[in-house]
Motif scaffolding. Structure first.
Motif, short mmCIF file in Angstrom:
data_model
loop_
_atom_site.label_atom_id
_atom_site.label_comp_id
_atom_site.label_asym_id
_atom_site.label_seq_id
_atom_site.Cartn_x
_atom_site.Cartn_y
_atom_site.Cartn_z
N ALA A 81 -17.13 -18.77 -36.45
CA ALA A 81 -16.69 -17.42 -36.87
C ALA A 81 -15.31 -17.26 -36.95
O ALA A 81 -14.71 -16.74 -37.97
N VAL A 82 -14.51 -17.65 -35.95
CA VAL A 82 -13.07 -17.60 -35.92
C VAL A 82 -12.48 -18.52 -37.10
O VAL A 82 -11.63 -18.53 -37.82
N LEU A 83 -13.08 -19.68 -37.32
CA LEU A 83 -12.84 -20.85 -38.62
C LEU A 83 -13.00 -19.83 -39.80
O LEU A 83 -11.99 -20.11 -40.57
N ARG A 84 -13.76 -19.27 -40.00
CA ARG A 84 -14.14 -18.50 -41.33
C ARG A 84 -13.21 -17.39 -41.24
O ARG A 84 -12.63 -17.13 -42.69
N GLN A 85 -12.62 -16.72 -40.16
CA GLN A 85 -11.67 -15.75 -40.36
C GLN A 85 -10.33 -16.30 -40.68
O GLN A 85 -9.60 -15.71 -41.24
N ASN A 86 -9.99 -17.32 -40.27
CA ASN A 86 -8.59 -18.12 -40.51
C ASN A 86 -8.69 -18.84 -41.95
O ASN A 86 -7.64 -18.60 -42.70
N ILE A 87 -9.95 -19.27 -42.29
CA ILE A 87 -10.00 -19.45 -43.90
C ILE A 87 -9.71 -18.27 -44.68
O ILE A 87 -8.94 -18.46 -45.73
N GLY A 88 -10.33 -17.12 -44.44
CA GLY A 88 -10.10 -15.77 -45.12
C GLY A 88 -8.69 -15.44 -45.03
O GLY A 88 -8.03 -14.90 -45.93
N LEU A 89 -8.02 -15.55 -43.77
CA LEU A 89 -6.97 -14.91 -43.41
C LEU A 89 -5.69 -15.78 -44.42
O LEU A 89 -4.77 -15.04 -45.06
N HIS A 90 -5.79 -17.03 -44.65
CA HIS A 90 -4.85 -17.83 -45.50
C HIS A 90 -5.41 -17.96 -46.85
O HIS A 90 -4.68 -18.61 -47.63
N GLY A 91 -6.30 -17.16 -47.31
CA GLY A 91 -7.00 -17.18 -48.60
C GLY A 91 -7.05 -18.69 -49.13
O GLY A 91 -6.92 -19.09 -50.28
N LEU A 92 -7.79 -19.54 -48.25
CA LEU A 92 -8.08 -20.77 -48.87
C LEU A 92 -9.28 -21.10 -49.32
O LEU A 92 -10.26 -20.59 -49.09
#
Length: 247
Positions: A81-92
């Motif tokens: 879940a945190v991995l997906r948050q970081n992907i979204g945060l950085h717009g990757l």
């Protein structure tokens, strides 16, 4: 479970993390100490990230290779879940998250130990965590080590890596950081698919003859392994880094 917090690691670079101590340690390893800087990839690369945790390695790859395609494998629901948050945060874009562990055989409910205070140390083999825990105790204190290695018993699905590899797409880098399950991941690659793997970098937790077994397996499939110190050579970590390139 600790809630993920937004942490600023350097000017303008922020990530979500549930363990502030761990994410700062990972940032130092990957971005400052440059433990993967010697790995060169073509443009655009296909990268398999086995043991993706909260995505620090994926963020590093995307910084160096923005067009990279990454297959990220993280079995614990909290870290995924945190991995997906970081992907979204950085717009990757170009990162596919698979919420499974990789192993030699499929299993819908494999025993797994999750460490909420040290998610990156979560493992299928908690009985082998002693040396790593002792190293943490020497770096910080035995009391800190006890807190970090206070685990929860869960079950996770396990799949073989071969199930996710296309028959004609080379893997430019197979990165493995799976806390004791390194051989399991490698044994999940079918023989016809090994020629697709051009390069591997494996953090091996030393236990019995595992380091030699990993090197022998890579060598038997046409990859030339070299062994170096663990990601943090300034510590007495019980891990070693194996970098293997196709001959």
């Amino acid at each position: 479970m600790p809630a993920a917090k937004l942490i600023e690691l350097e000017d303008g670079f922020k990530v979500f993390a549930s363990s502030i101590m761990e994410v700062r340690f990972l940032h130092d390893e990957i971005f400052r100490a440059g433990c993967y800087d010697h790995v060169a990839l073509p443009q655009p690369p296909l990268v398999v990230d086995a043991g993706a945790n909260i995505g620090m390695f994926a963020l590093y790859i995307k910084r160096r290779y923005p067009a990279a395609e990454i297959l990220a494998f993280e079995p614990t629901p909290e870290s995924a879940a945190v991995l997906r948050q970081n992907i979204g945060l950085h717009g990757l874009a170009g990162i596919t998250v698979h919420e499974v562990a990789l192993g030699s055989q499929s299993d819908q409910a494999a025993p797994f130990t999750y460490y909420p205070a040290a998610p990156g140390s979560s493992t299928r083999y908690p009985q082998q965590s002693g040396p790593a825990k002792e190293a943490v105790g020497r770096i910080f204190s035995p009391r800190v080590a006890e807190r970090l290695y206070r685990g929860l018993d869960i079950t996770v699905p396990v799949e073989r890596l071969s199930a996710f590899l296309a028959p004609d797409r080379p893997v430019d880098l197979l990165k493995i950081d799976v806390e004791g399950a390194e051989l399991d991941v490698l044994q999940g690659v079918d023989p016809p698919q090994w020629p697709l793997i051009r390069q591997a970098i494996v953090e091996v937790q030393e236990h019995a003859d595992r380091l030699a077994a990993v090197c022998d397996l890579l060598n038997s499939h046409g990859l030339e392994p070299s062994v170096g110190p663990g990601p943090r050579s300034d510590t007495d970590s019980p891990s070693r880094m194996v970098h293997a390139v196709r001959r």
